[in-house]
Design a protein around this motif. Structure first.
Motif, mmCIF file in Angstrom:
data_model
loop_
_atom_site.group_PDB
_atom_site.id
_atom_site.type_symbol
_atom_site.label_atom_id
_atom_site.label_comp_id
_atom_site.label_asym_id
_atom_site.label_seq_id
_atom_site.Cartn_x
_atom_site.Cartn_y
_atom_site.Cartn_z
ATOM 1 N N LEU A 114 138.870 69.772 -6.698
ATOM 2 C CA LEU A 114 138.028 68.766 -6.054
ATOM 3 C C LEU A 114 136.596 69.255 -5.863
ATOM 4 C CD1 LEU A 114 140.390 67.222 -3.346
ATOM 5 C CD2 LEU A 114 139.580 66.181 -5.470
ATOM 6 N N SER A 115 136.400 70.549 -5.698
ATOM 7 C CA SER A 115 135.037 71.071 -5.533
ATOM 8 C C SER A 115 134.197 70.773 -6.768
ATOM 9 C CB SER A 115 135.078 72.585 -5.270
ATOM 10 O OG SER A 115 135.724 72.869 -4.053
ATOM 11 N N ALA A 116 134.788 70.982 -7.944
ATOM 12 C CA ALA A 116 134.070 70.682 -9.193
ATOM 13 C C ALA A 116 133.842 69.189 -9.339
ATOM 14 C CB ALA A 116 134.861 71.223 -10.380
ATOM 15 N N GLN A 117 134.817 68.377 -8.944
ATOM 16 C CA GLN A 117 134.659 66.925 -9.040
ATOM 17 C C GLN A 117 133.589 66.424 -8.077
ATOM 18 O OE1 GLN A 117 138.543 65.218 -8.506
ATOM 19 N NE2 GLN A 117 139.435 66.345 -10.228
ATOM 20 N N LEU A 118 133.509 67.014 -6.894
ATOM 21 C CA LEU A 118 132.461 66.646 -5.946
ATOM 22 C C LEU A 118 131.076 67.004 -6.497
ATOM 23 C CD1 LEU A 118 134.134 67.769 -2.605
ATOM 24 C CD2 LEU A 118 133.351 65.450 -3.126
ATOM 25 N N ALA A 119 130.971 68.206 -7.073
ATOM 26 C CA ALA A 119 129.682 68.616 -7.643
ATOM 27 C C ALA A 119 129.250 67.675 -8.760
ATOM 28 C CB ALA A 119 129.795 70.054 -8.159
ATOM 29 N N GLN A 120 130.188 67.262 -9.584
ATOM 30 C CA GLN A 120 129.871 66.327 -10.671
ATOM 31 C C GLN A 120 129.464 64.969 -10.108
ATOM 32 O OE1 GLN A 120 133.101 65.760 -13.398
ATOM 33 N NE2 GLN A 120 131.919 64.479 -14.802
#
Length: 476
Positions: A114-120
């Motif tokens: 989710l951290s990567a999805q939030l950054a995207q």
């Protein structure tokens, strides 16, 4: 002492050495039997028969040997240590297993977390701010928002599935406890009957100890040995097994993750007078700790706290993004509304109810009112939410870090406890397990003693033959 008495003495030795050989054979036959405790034939000499007399009766010797019993070479203190260490190791192992599996479902750190999805997602808003009139950046934002919402929902479902499986496993454990308790009560009755009749109940006692250890592993039960060979097993100060009576326990409480906060799963005695079951360790204690609902002091179950983290993330995304998006306007001047939506069903968790309300890139409110069609200030403000001190990203990262720390601590504790259990088990095995070399030497000693007794019989027989058949006929 007559020659016939010597025959009786030799015969007693034959019987005794044969019994000792039987015990050694039993030990060797069960060298690989789990839970078997080696045995030893205990012998004692038979004293000479003597009666009070006014005159000396002359020198008398003993009348042989007899088997007084078959000793079970176990150590009750080593057994107690094994049960205690097994109880603690099982509890910590269950907690560590729950946390390890939970950690594996969040995929952090990684490009699928989710951290990567939030950054995207935040980066997509910056692209919209740079090109507010272009449909491509808007479409990317909508796609990343849908992926993010689905990621939150998927994570929550994984937690819910793990909670359901852990509860189902706990139900199976409870049935196992009740079955083992009933079997132990039957063994108590059998042991008492055999012991009273003077029989050998060593093998029954081995099975009894295995069940006692199994109950300790499941519930942290304590065992107390009684004088008649039976055991009393207690859980939280109440008897689970007493004599030939077993008392059942039941798993009650919520059957869903959502309801765990108000009615957490717990154990209760089937006899209502005993109240709830208090566990001091075991697999059930570890499982039930993980099944508890969320609490304000963070003492709730690990799974409920993970579910709360997903709900919090969904709520923060909804509130923070909508608060800014609703202040903007689209490229044609239409006021912006809610970007995210939550389910209106109060029974639906926020993590499962989060959806993207905007379906068309043209409906994205990227600019501030009155700043023109190509203003991207609102989109830029939404993009900077991820970098703020109270952003959803920081809250999620804090949960991930806390989970990682707790998982590592639980794994280390479980490893140390398991080493302690293994040490206790080795200590017990060193005293109670079968040593093939020792049993071989014993068998040789018993065999030689048997041969010696047989030789005594032969010698006495030859003496009697001389006395009976040859005395008085010499020289005829």
């Amino acid at each position: 002492m007559s020659s016939f008495s010597t025959l009786s003495t030799a015969l007693s030795s034959l019987h005794t050495q044969r019994a000792a050989l039987d015990v050694a054979g039993q030990n060797i036959a069960n060298a690989n039997t789990v839970g078997y405790t080696r045995q030893r034939a205990e012998t004692s000499s038979v004293s000479a028969t003597a009666a009070a007399s006014r005159f000396s009766s002359g020198l008398t010797v003993g009348q042989g040997v007899k088997v007084t019993g078959v000793a079970r070479l176990g150590d009750i203190f080593a057994d107690a240590r094994v049960r205690s260490s097994t109880s603690l190791a099982a509890d910590l192992a269950a907690r560590a297993t729950t946390l390890t599996r939970l950690e594996s479902t969040i995929s952090e750190p990684g490009d699928k977390g989710l951290s990567a999805q939030l950054a995207q997602f935040w980066a997509g808003w910056q692209d919209v701010a740079n090109s507010p009139g272009s449909p491509a950046p808007g479409q990317v934002v909508l796609e990343s928002a849908n992926i993010l919402a689905e990621g939150v929902a998927t994570g929550y479902r994984a937690v819910r599935t793990q909670w359901d499986e852990t509860r189902a496993q706990s139900v199976a454990y409870v049935e196992e406890v009740n079955s083992a308790a009933a079997s132990l009560a039957e063994l108590n009755d059998a042991i008492r009957s055999v012991t009273v009749s003077g029989g050998n109940a060593n093998e029954l006692m081995d099975k009894r100890d295995l069940l006692s250890t199994q109950l300790a592993e499941l519930t942290g039960a304590t065992t107390r040995l009684q004088e008649d060979g039976t055991v009393t097993v207690s859980v939280g100060g109440n008897h689970l097994v007493s004599g030939d009576t077993a008392y059942r326990i039941n798993l009650v409480g919520s059957t869903t993750l959502v309801g765990a906060a108000a009615d957490g799963p717990r154990l209760e005695w089937e006899r209502t007078s005993a109240g709830p079951v208090t566990l001091d360790g075991g697999l059930l204690a570890g499982n039930l700790a993980s099944l508890q609902g969320e609490r304000s002091d963070r003492s709730g179950g690990a799974l409920a706290e993970a579910a709360a983290a997903y709900n919090k993330l969904a709520t923060q995304l909804h509130d923070r993004v909508n608060a800014v998006h609703s202040t903007g306007t689209t490229t044609v001047g239409t006021p912006g509304g809610s970007f995210f939506a939550l389910s209106v069903d109060p029974g639906t968790p926020a993590a499962l109810g989060l959806t993207v309300a905007v379906k068309d890139p043209a409906d994205i409110a990227a600019g501030a009112p009155g700043n023109g069609a190509y203003d991207g200030s609102v989109a830029d403000e939404i993009g900077r939410i991820g970098a703020s001190a109270d952003s959803p990203d920081r809250a999620w990262s804090a949960f991930v870090v806390d989970l990682g720390v707790r998982t590592q601590a639980a794994m280390r504790s479980a490893e140390v406890s398991e080493q302690s259990r293994q040490t206790a088990s080795l200590v017990r095995l060193s005293g109670s397990s079968v040593d093939i070399d020792e049993e071989t030497v014993n068998m040789l000693a018993f065999q030689r003693a048997y041969q010696g007794a047989a030789r005594v019989l032969t010698t006495v027989d030859e003496m009697l033959d001389t006395l009976i058949n040859r005395t008085g006929v010499v020289g005829r």
